[in-house]
Design a protein around this motif. Structure first.
Motif, PDB file in Angstrom:
ATOM      1  N   GLU A  98       0.983  -1.208  -0.078  1.00 40.53           N
ATOM      2  CA  GLU A  98       0.094   0.014   0.040  1.00 40.53           C
ATOM      3  C   GLU A  98       0.866   1.128  -0.166  1.00 40.53           C
ATOM      4  O   GLU A  98       0.385   2.362  -0.178  1.00 40.53           O
ATOM      5  CB  GLU A  98      -0.978   0.001   1.289  1.00 40.53           C
ATOM      6  N   GLY A  99       2.337   1.222   0.232  1.00 42.66           N
ATOM      7  CA  GLY A  99       2.954   2.248   0.343  1.00 42.66           C
ATOM      8  C   GLY A  99       2.565   3.276   1.321  1.00 42.66           C
ATOM      9  O   GLY A  99       2.964   4.548   1.214  1.00 42.66           O
ATOM     10  N   SER A 100       2.085   2.846   2.501  1.00 43.46           N
ATOM     11  CA  SER A 100       2.005   3.580   3.609  1.00 43.46           C
ATOM     12  C   SER A 100       1.943   2.964   4.900  1.00 43.46           C
ATOM     13  O   SER A 100       1.972   1.791   4.908  1.00 43.46           O
ATOM     14  CB  SER A 100       0.634   4.454   3.703  1.00 43.46           C
ATOM     15  N   PRO A 101       2.549   3.386   5.840  1.00 44.45           N
ATOM     16  CA  PRO A 101       2.594   2.783   7.271  1.00 44.45           C
ATOM     17  C   PRO A 101       1.218   2.146   7.634  1.00 44.45           C
ATOM     18  O   PRO A 101       0.354   2.258   7.495  1.00 44.45           O
ATOM     19  CB  PRO A 101       2.960   3.687   8.168  1.00 44.45           C
ATOM     20  N   LEU A 102       1.512   0.940   8.607  1.00 43.91           N
ATOM     21  CA  LEU A 102       0.412   0.581   9.183  1.00 43.91           C
ATOM     22  C   LEU A 102      -0.463   1.545  10.098  1.00 43.91           C
ATOM     23  O   LEU A 102       0.150   2.375  10.871  1.00 43.91           O
ATOM     24  CB  LEU A 102       0.784  -0.532  10.261  1.00 43.91           C
ATOM     25  N   PRO A 103      -1.648   1.764   9.788  1.00 45.79           N
ATOM     26  CA  PRO A 103      -2.699   2.747  10.543  1.00 45.79           C
ATOM     27  C   PRO A 103      -2.676   2.447  12.174  1.00 45.79           C
ATOM     28  O   PRO A 103      -2.828   3.431  12.681  1.00 45.79           O
ATOM     29  CB  PRO A 103      -4.084   2.539   9.977  1.00 45.79           C
ATOM     30  N   TRP A 104      -2.685   1.424  12.394  1.00 42.08           N
ATOM     31  CA  TRP A 104      -2.916   1.075  13.777  1.00 42.08           C
ATOM     32  C   TRP A 104      -1.688  -0.179  14.009  1.00 42.08           C
ATOM     33  O   TRP A 104      -1.891  -1.414  14.300  1.00 42.08           O
ATOM     34  CB  TRP A 104      -4.163   0.345  14.263  1.00 42.08           C
TER      35      TRP A 104
END
Length: 167
Positions: A98-104
């Motif tokens: 996803e190219g983004s850090p883990l949300p949680w």
């Protein structure tokens, strides 16, 4: 049959470098973080299942009925080995895909503890065969704990997807 599968998985992990790393890096089993806890639980469950499968084969050969032992071994392979591998890899791949850090990110630890509880309650049913019937009412709880672990992964997947769309 299950012993062959578990031995194949363990052999593949060893051959693939579970205990050795590329020059300048740590082996997979020596890295930190909740994903590594999941991988370690999977490797330990696979080893226990392999030894237990050999013991179960010996029990059958000598005429001792397996009863709950076979069920516990099956769950060591599925809940104890396969599910932690899927959840651990999922948490590792979300940021890559996803190219983004883990949300949680703290849900990784929750997933580990839920899976550990699920493995212990599900495989602990064997103790009921040997006089510790107090364990048996906890067995249905194992499914709920495993579903909570999977929900932790699913929440992070959905959060990462929604974050990516919002950006």
């Amino acid at each position: 049959g299950e012993a062959v599968v578990v031995a194949t998985v363990a052999g593949t992990a060893l051959r693939g470098g579970a205990f050795r790393g590329a020059p300048g890096s740590l082996p997979m089993a020596a890295r930190g973080g909740p994903e590594t806890w999941l991988f370690r639980m999977a490797m330990l469950s696979a080893c226990v299942a392999a030894v237990g499968s050999i013991g179960a084969a010996a029990m059958v050969w000598t005429g001792i009925p397996l009863s709950l032992v076979a069920d516990a071994l099956r769950h060591l392979v599925t809940v104890g080995t396969l599910t932690p591998m899927v959840v651990g890899m999922g948490f590792r791949l979300i940021p890559v895909i996803e190219g983004s850090p883990l949300p949680w990110p703290r849900l990784r630890g929750v997933a580990f503890w839920m899976l550990l509880g699920g493995v212990l309650t599900r495989t602990g049913e064997v103790l009921g065969d040997y006089g510790l019937e107090a364990v048996l009412p906890l067995v249905p709880l194992s499914g709920v704990l495993v579903w909570i672990a999977l929900a932790c992964l699913g929440a992070n997947v959905l959060g990462a997807i929604c974050h990516r769309r919002a950006v």
